[in-house]
Design a protein around this motif. Sequence first.
Motif, PDB file in Angstrom:
ATOM      1  N   ARG A   3       0.771  -1.171  -0.053  1.00  0.00           N
ATOM      2  CA  ARG A   3       0.016   0.069   0.089  1.00  0.00           C
ATOM      3  C   ARG A   3       0.974   1.180  -0.145  1.00  0.00           C
ATOM      4  NH1 ARG A   3      -4.076   1.542   4.780  1.00  0.00           N
ATOM      5  NH2 ARG A   3      -4.976   3.463   3.990  1.00  0.00           N
ATOM      6  N   LEU A   4       2.114   1.130   0.744  1.00  0.00           N
ATOM      7  CA  LEU A   4       2.936   2.287   0.604  1.00  0.00           C
ATOM      8  C   LEU A   4       3.643   2.417  -0.584  1.00  0.00           C
ATOM      9  CD1 LEU A   4       4.104   1.893   4.669  1.00  0.00           C
ATOM     10  CD2 LEU A   4       2.920   3.765   3.797  1.00  0.00           C
ATOM     11  N   ALA A   5       4.143   1.275  -1.119  1.00  0.00           N
ATOM     12  CA  ALA A   5       4.776   1.208  -2.277  1.00  0.00           C
ATOM     13  C   ALA A   5       3.890   1.806  -3.385  1.00  0.00           C
ATOM     14  CB  ALA A   5       5.366   0.038  -2.614  1.00  0.00           C
ATOM     15  N   ARG A   6       2.832   1.779  -3.494  1.00  0.00           N
ATOM     16  CA  ARG A   6       1.920   1.999  -4.588  1.00  0.00           C
ATOM     17  C   ARG A   6       1.937   3.508  -5.077  1.00  0.00           C
ATOM     18  NH1 ARG A   6       0.114   1.371  -9.727  1.00  0.00           N
ATOM     19  NH2 ARG A   6      -2.165   1.999  -9.800  1.00  0.00           N
ATOM     20  N   PRO A   7       1.826   4.359  -3.899  1.00  0.00           N
ATOM     21  CA  PRO A   7       2.042   5.888  -4.629  1.00  0.00           C
ATOM     22  C   PRO A   7       3.426   6.040  -4.602  1.00  0.00           C
ATOM     23  CG  PRO A   7       1.255   5.474  -2.151  1.00  0.00           C
ATOM     24  CD  PRO A   7       1.427   4.369  -2.707  1.00  0.00           C
ATOM     25  N   MET A   8       4.458   5.455  -4.282  1.00  0.00           N
ATOM     26  CA  MET A   8       5.767   5.867  -4.448  1.00  0.00           C
ATOM     27  C   MET A   8       6.483   5.719  -5.591  1.00  0.00           C
ATOM     28  SD  MET A   8       7.952   4.715  -0.828  1.00  0.00           S
ATOM     29  CE  MET A   8       7.713   5.385   0.759  1.00  0.00           C
ATOM     30  N   TYR A   9       6.207   4.406  -6.183  1.00  0.00           N
ATOM     31  CA  TYR A   9       6.825   4.069  -7.414  1.00  0.00           C
ATOM     32  C   TYR A   9       6.441   3.079  -8.072  1.00  0.00           C
ATOM     33  CZ  TYR A   9       8.746   0.393  -4.660  1.00  0.00           C
ATOM     34  OH  TYR A   9       8.811  -0.804  -3.651  1.00  0.00           O
ATOM     35  N   SER A  10       4.918   2.437  -7.627  1.00  0.00           N
ATOM     36  CA  SER A  10       4.040   1.395  -8.245  1.00  0.00           C
ATOM     37  C   SER A  10       4.479   0.217  -8.457  1.00  0.00           C
ATOM     38  CB  SER A  10       3.466   2.119  -9.516  1.00  0.00           C
ATOM     39  OG  SER A  10       2.623   2.912  -9.445  1.00  0.00           O
ATOM     40  N   ASN A  11       5.733   0.194  -9.174  1.00  0.00           N
ATOM     41  CA  ASN A  11       6.469  -1.318  -9.438  1.00  0.00           C
ATOM     42  C   ASN A  11       7.926  -1.268  -9.490  1.00  0.00           C
ATOM     43  OD1 ASN A  11       3.920  -0.499 -11.424  1.00  0.00           O
ATOM     44  ND2 ASN A  11       3.504  -2.613 -10.637  1.00  0.00           N
ATOM     45  N   PRO A  12       8.581  -2.252  -8.958  1.00  0.00           N
ATOM     46  CA  PRO A  12      10.026  -2.144  -8.904  1.00  0.00           C
ATOM     47  C   PRO A  12      10.328  -2.617 -10.342  1.00  0.00           C
ATOM     48  CG  PRO A  12       9.117  -4.269  -7.778  1.00  0.00           C
ATOM     49  CD  PRO A  12       7.844  -3.377  -8.135  1.00  0.00           C
ATOM     50  N   PRO A  13      11.805  -2.629 -10.733  1.00  0.00           N
ATOM     51  CA  PRO A  13      12.299  -2.962 -12.028  1.00  0.00           C
ATOM     52  C   PRO A  13      12.542  -4.457 -11.958  1.00  0.00           C
ATOM     53  CG  PRO A  13      14.022  -2.087 -10.591  1.00  0.00           C
ATOM     54  CD  PRO A  13      12.496  -1.826  -9.802  1.00  0.00           C
ATOM     55  N   VAL A  14      12.321  -5.084 -13.318  1.00  0.00           N
ATOM     56  CA  VAL A  14      12.283  -6.404 -13.478  1.00  0.00           C
ATOM     57  C   VAL A  14      13.523  -7.277 -13.966  1.00  0.00           C
ATOM     58  CG1 VAL A  14      11.485  -6.361 -15.907  1.00  0.00           C
ATOM     59  CG2 VAL A  14      11.048  -8.241 -14.707  1.00  0.00           C
ATOM     60  N   HIS A  15      14.491  -6.390 -14.556  1.00  0.00           N
ATOM     61  CA  HIS A  15      15.472  -7.003 -15.374  1.00  0.00           C
ATOM     62  C   HIS A  15      16.670  -7.375 -14.266  1.00  0.00           C
ATOM     63  CE1 HIS A  15      13.912  -4.448 -18.525  1.00  0.00           C
ATOM     64  NE2 HIS A  15      13.945  -5.841 -19.123  1.00  0.00           N
ATOM     65  N   GLY A  16      16.985  -6.752 -13.324  1.00  0.00           N
ATOM     66  CA  GLY A  16      17.881  -6.994 -12.240  1.00  0.00           C
ATOM     67  C   GLY A  16      17.458  -8.108 -11.495  1.00  0.00           C
ATOM     68  N   ALA A  17      16.028  -8.217 -11.279  1.00  0.00           N
ATOM     69  CA  ALA A  17      15.245  -9.108 -10.274  1.00  0.00           C
ATOM     70  C   ALA A  17      15.459 -10.435 -10.979  1.00  0.00           C
ATOM     71  CB  ALA A  17      14.040  -8.802 -10.016  1.00  0.00           C
TER      72      ALA A  17
END
Length: 347
Positions: free
Chosen positions: A223-237
């Motif tokens: 819930r906190l992450a959603r307004p901050m950046y929505s989604n994290p990056p995929v390639h490094g993960a």
Amino acid sequence: MLEKGENKEYLPIEGLAAFNKATAELLLGADNAALQEGRVATVQGLSGTGSLRLAAAFIQRYFPEAKALISSPTWGNHKNIFNDARVPWSEYRYYDPRTVGLDFDGMIADIKAAPDGSFVLLHGCAHNPTGIDPTPEQWEKIADVIQEKNHVPFFDVAYQGFASGSLDEDASSVRTFVARGMELLVAQSYSKNLGLYAERIGAINVVCSSPDAATRVKSQLKRLARPMYSNPPVHGARIVANVVGNPTLFNEWKEEMELMAGRIKNVRQKLFDSLSQKDKSGKDWSFILKQIGMFSFTGLNKAQSDNMTNKWHVYMTKDGRISLAGLSLSKCEYLADAIIDSFHNVS
């Protein structure tokens, strides 16, 4: 290949499932009871900084009266992160300039004096900037005091595997606290140990008292992450998940970390030998060997650090920290000359 339910453009808010599983197992050990019991909430963050910031937002929202304790000194961005999240903080003693070592008694006294229920920020390994870590026995005492005060440990683990060369050894401090059944937070980064600086890959892990609590915590982190950046990056993960999930790649990675950690240890030894041989004052330089990780606190003050730069063209931070990762064996004697000159001839 896409995972079930994965959008081809965006990851879920909590990140790549395979990464979250791999990173929590690397941190705690795949057979850890907290993982097996489903008591760990793991959310992929924007490397270590973003994971710390997400956790700070969690503290501010759900523990509004709580205070954070930060080591003196610490990584410069820690203070910015808590300030930005509006979490009040104070420092606990850590570095002892007299010994160029750990002020353990001061650290314990300050943790005891803090208000009950404070969040104590701890460097899991290779303390930045000092390179000074508590011993296993000291970690146990720190855990004793934190439990007595009902504090919450908050670990920053930025160098797992890159400090000692062992993923397990570098996570031993965190595992000591988890083994006691304590609730705690751990931020992770893969910038150093996998070289994924620009990919911004990390995670925040919250070890909880029950699976239900972990589910609730994960929901609130999302819930906190959603307004901050929505989604994290995929390639490094995906890189992390693939490296950890492939035995050949995993072993190659561990060998490379051992190689890099060994190189830094060799540089430490060469620098210590050069200082000991060249300095006729009898000064004890053994703190160079006792420190661990990329950095070394030399004990030089600002004026002495300025002399290092202005006279010797050795560029370092004004608090006396040098990066051993950028030092070659061939330059150790030159650096020793610069340190000795600055230490003895500049007040």
